[in-house]
Write an enzyme that holds these catalytic residues in place. Structure first.
Site, PDB file in Angstrom:
ATOM      1  N   TYR A 112       0.837  -1.199   0.000  1.00 14.75           N
ATOM      2  CA  TYR A 112       0.000   0.000   0.000  1.00 14.75           C
ATOM      3  C   TYR A 112       0.875   1.254   0.000  1.00 14.75           C
ATOM      4  CZ  TYR A 112      -3.464   3.480   1.138  1.00 14.75           C
ATOM      5  OH  TYR A 112      -4.258   4.603   1.088  1.00 14.75           O
ATOM      6  N   CYS A 113       1.844   1.311   0.900  1.00 14.79           N
ATOM      7  CA  CYS A 113       2.688   2.505   0.995  1.00 14.79           C
ATOM      8  C   CYS A 113       3.609   2.648  -0.212  1.00 14.79           C
ATOM      9  CB  CYS A 113       3.489   2.484   2.289  1.00 14.79           C
ATOM     10  SG  CYS A 113       2.465   2.704   3.771  1.00 14.79           S
ATOM     11  N   VAL A 114       4.080   1.533  -0.758  1.00 17.57           N
ATOM     12  CA  VAL A 114       4.878   1.610  -1.985  1.00 17.57           C
ATOM     13  C   VAL A 114       4.041   2.220  -3.100  1.00 17.57           C
ATOM     14  CG1 VAL A 114       5.977   0.253  -3.803  1.00 17.57           C
ATOM     15  CG2 VAL A 114       6.462  -0.262  -1.401  1.00 17.57           C
ATOM     16  N   HIS A 164       3.275   6.065  -2.336  1.00 15.92           N
ATOM     17  CA  HIS A 164       4.389   7.010  -2.437  1.00 15.92           C
ATOM     18  C   HIS A 164       5.089   6.956  -3.784  1.00 15.92           C
ATOM     19  CE1 HIS A 164       3.827   8.917   1.366  1.00 15.92           C
ATOM     20  NE2 HIS A 164       3.305   7.757   1.723  1.00 15.92           N
TER      21      HIS A 164
END
Length: 331
Positions: free
Chosen positions: A83-85, A88
């Site tokens: 999710y964060c990959v 961002h």
């Protein structure tokens, strides 16, 4: 695309401290909903501290946003937080560095030597880290956020996994470009910390964690101290929180082996009612992507208690990561 194990407070339904944080987040990020923050909404003080560290580290002040996003992506990649990959990668597109965003997503390395060094440090390949509080704070913020998001949200950033399409990534980045490139004044989120609210009571004379030396008196240090203090309070849900701390202290920074043998020592001798939450906290610290419905169901909880417990595990790992940074960070 959705939340796991919890039903968060939507921005339109929020009141008190959560509503105040959501309003600033929407203004500063340009997004009405940020699931990474919404997942923490059952504990408003934790939501506020996480937002404050994220804002003051990643967004505020004149330091290159591109460099900060490189650190965020490096940590998120190392922690296996899809999710964060995904999120961002979009924010790196928003800075205008489209080629860099796609290179990192594909597993490559930045061509720029400074960016390459930052990425290597963020992924744990090297220990020679930066001195800038914003970069150190960004790394620590994502060590925390990665763990919470992985435990409490599905991997997709956009409906149907649309972030997997390059054209969509670039288009989404363009919609975020104006706020991502705006210079935000430092310190404006600190007003949410250590402030009594009806939904997050806290005595004004309550002891506060000291800001770390590596922050050099910046707002990043104040926000980090608040997060470690609030998240650490979740240890009160465990009969033996030291079991989690001891297991994390032995952690080498890698991913635990498959199976549950690595949990055995920490859980040894605990009755089932105590082993279940201890296991959850350990998984949040070292392998949040292995938390199952069965793990969560084994411990009677509310949304608030679950978020507090996972936050305790996550911040225990964050503190360990802090100690493995460069001498400037560990001092």
């Amino acid at each position: 695309m959705g939340f796991l194990h919890i039903s968060p407070v939507e921005p339109k339904a929020a009141t008190g401290l959560a509503a105040e944080v959501y309003r600033q987040q929407a203004a500063d990020v340009g997004l009405a909903r940020m699931p990474a923050l919404m997942a923490l909404s059952s504990v408003p003080a934790l939501l506020a501290a996480t937002w404050s560290l994220l804002r003051e580290s990643l967004m505020a002040g004149p330091l290159s946003r591109t460099e900060r996003e490189v650190v965020a992506l490096g940590v998120s990649t190392a922690n296996r937080c899809p999710y964060c990959v995904g999120a961002h990668t979009l924010f790196l597109h928003a800075t205008g560095d489209h080629a860099l965003a796609e290179t990192l997503l594909a597993g490559g390395r930045p061509a720029d030597p400074r960016q390459a060094a930052l990425y290597a440090w963020a992924t744990g390949e090297t220990r020679d880290g930066p001195d800038a509080p914003e970069l150190l704070g960004t790394a620590l913020a994502f060590h925390f956020i990665n763990r919470m998001v992985t435990a409490l949200h599905t991997p997709d950033v956009l409906p149907g996994g649309l972030q997997k399409t390059r054209l969509v990534r670039r288009a989404a980045g363009r919609t975020l470009a104006r706020p991502a490139r705006r210079l935000l004044p430092p310190g404006e989120s600190l007003r949410f910390l250590h402030t009594p609210h009806a939904d997050a009571p806290q005595p004004r004379d309550a002891p506060r964690a000291a800001a770390p030396a590596w922050a050099h008196g910046s707002p990043v240090g104040t926000a980090y101290a608040a997060l470690t203090e609030v998240a650490g309070q979740g240890g009160a849900l465990l009969t033996h929180p030291e079991r989690v701390a001891e297991a994390v202290a032995r952690w080498d920074g890698g991913h635990p082996p498959m199976g549950g043998s690595w949990l055995a020592d920490a859980l040894s001798g605990l009755p089932a009612a105590e082993a279940a939450p201890t296991r959850l906290a350990l998984l949040a610290a070292l392998a949040p992507y292995r938390i199952t419905e069965g793990d969560v169901a084994a411990w009677p909880h509310t949304d608030e208690s679950l978020v507090r417990l996972l936050a305790f595990g996550a911040v225990t790992a964050v503190r360990h990561a802090e100690r493995t940074f460069s001498p400037a960070a560990a001092s």
